[in-house]
Write an enzyme that holds these catalytic residues in place. Structure first.
Site, PDB file in Angstrom:
ATOM      1  N   HIS A  99      46.386  57.360 -37.030  1.00  0.00           N
ATOM      2  CA  HIS A  99      46.322  57.782 -38.425  1.00  0.00           C
ATOM      3  C   HIS A  99      46.385  56.558 -39.313  1.00  0.00           C
ATOM      4  CE1 HIS A  99      48.691  58.736 -42.198  1.00  0.00           C
ATOM      5  NE2 HIS A  99      47.550  59.363 -42.386  1.00  0.00           N
ATOM      6  N   SER A 100      45.498  56.455 -40.279  1.00  0.00           N
ATOM      7  CA  SER A 100      45.511  55.376 -41.262  1.00  0.00           C
ATOM      8  C   SER A 100      45.511  54.018 -40.550  1.00  0.00           C
ATOM      9  CB  SER A 100      46.706  55.556 -42.206  1.00  0.00           C
ATOM     10  OG  SER A 100      46.522  54.847 -43.402  1.00  0.00           O
ATOM     11  N   LEU A 101      46.529  53.197 -40.726  1.00  0.00           N
ATOM     12  CA  LEU A 101      46.598  51.911 -40.017  1.00  0.00           C
ATOM     13  C   LEU A 101      46.350  52.103 -38.526  1.00  0.00           C
ATOM     14  CD1 LEU A 101      47.353  48.921 -39.531  1.00  0.00           C
ATOM     15  CD2 LEU A 101      49.759  49.612 -39.637  1.00  0.00           C
ATOM     16  N   GLY A 145      44.578  54.372 -37.045  1.00  0.00           N
ATOM     17  CA  GLY A 145      43.163  54.617 -36.812  1.00  0.00           C
ATOM     18  C   GLY A 145      42.356  53.333 -36.891  1.00  0.00           C
TER      19      GLY A 145
END
Length: 314
Positions: free
Chosen positions: A118-120, A122
């Protein structure tokens, strides 16, 4: 092998048949903590949280997946229960993460890995898949396509302040570390997430993100466990040209889930440009869902079937 132990910090109410254990993976500066969900005799999907979050970001999603799913959720260095870097080191969050994932793969002697972030997290999944294309089966990226893309002017302008803040934060004395009562701390966390995470889910994240003030601090209440240097880990960001070059090297199966409204991207076109570039060399599923940036934590029911189908297909 990694040391596996039950988390004694809090009681967990899990659905019937769902199991999770705490692990510690040794690294040169200490350990990386993680939560290993599901089967131990099966190589897990490695799940990586977002910037300043922790492995608890997956606590609502993974119990919804089939019982035979095995997932290792890690706390990145300086996050959650993982050791921070020693004084004198600087966090280059996107680049450090690739090294860490390589360490973990080599530690467990896994030849090929699958990643979910997720986010970072990803972004790290994307970069690892580009850097080691023969060693990755599949990646799942939630509300991000590549590391945060910055125009050169922004990177240059911010360099001096980031360096000075790092030096200021690396040796904070106890009297400079704020402590709060529990509800006040949750208020601060909710405000910081600006609606991306509900109050109840802020409490989920803070199971690993805060701790009672130790006796030597001579303070009452709780403090944030994450390394304050992470707040200013803004060096070595990426240009769009670099992101697209990394995208051209990805050959594994890719699931990209973008939340709507999700994150307010500085340049949404960069996100979509990276997805289009990925499609030239990789088999990509790009799916938009309703949710905040933390959709996997705040509304896991919106993505669980998508994730399950992708894992079953590949």
């Amino acid at each position: 092998m990694a040391e596996i132990k039950m988390n004694g910090n809090h009681r967990e109410d899990l659905p019937a048949g769902v199991q999770v254990e705490e692990i510690e993976i040794p690294v040169p500066w200490g350990h990386v903590s993680g939560r290993w969900w599901g089967l131990r005799n099966k190589q897990p999907l490695i799940a990586i949280h977002g910037w300043q979050d922790n492995a608890g970001t997956w606590d609502n999603l993974i119990p919804l997946l089939p019982a035979n799913t095995s997932v290792l959720c890690i706390d990145l260095p300086g996050h959650g229960l993982s050791s921070p870097y020693p004084p004198g080191m600087v966090y280059y969050i996107f680049w450090d993460g690739i090294v860490l994932l390589r360490r973990i793969a080599k530690y467990f002697k896994w030849q090929k890995i699958s990643l979910m972030g997720h986010s970072l997290g990803g972004a790290l999944s994307f970069m690892y898949a580009a850097s080691f294309p023969d060693d990755v089966d599949r990646i799942i990226c939630i509300d991000i396509a590549s590391p945060a893309v910055r125009v050169p002017e922004t990177m240059v302008k911010n360099t001096a302040s980031i360096i000075d803040k790092n030096l200021e934060y690396e040796n904070l004395s106890d009297d400079k570390i704020p402590c709060y009562d529990y509800e006040e701390m949750i208020d601060i966390v909710c405000d910081a997430y600006k609606g991306s995470v509900s109050r109840e889910n802020c409490k989920v994240l803070m199971k690993r993100g805060m701790a009672p003030a130790p006796a030597h601090m001579k303070k009452r209440g709780y403090y944030f466990k994450r390394d304050p240097r992470l707040k200013v880990a803004g060096l070595a960001m990426m240009s769009i040209e670099t992101a697209l070059e990394y995208a051209s090297k990805v050959t594994c199966k890719v699931l990209n889930i973008r939340a709507i409204p999700g994150q307010k991207w500085e340049r949404l076109d960069y996100y979509l440009d990276v997805v289009e570039k990925l499609k030239k060399t990789a088999k990509v599923q790009y799916i938009e869902v309703e949710g905040t940036h933390h959709v996997q934590l705040n509304a896991p029911e919106n993505i669980v079937n998508i994730v399950e189908d992708f894992l079953e297909l590949y």
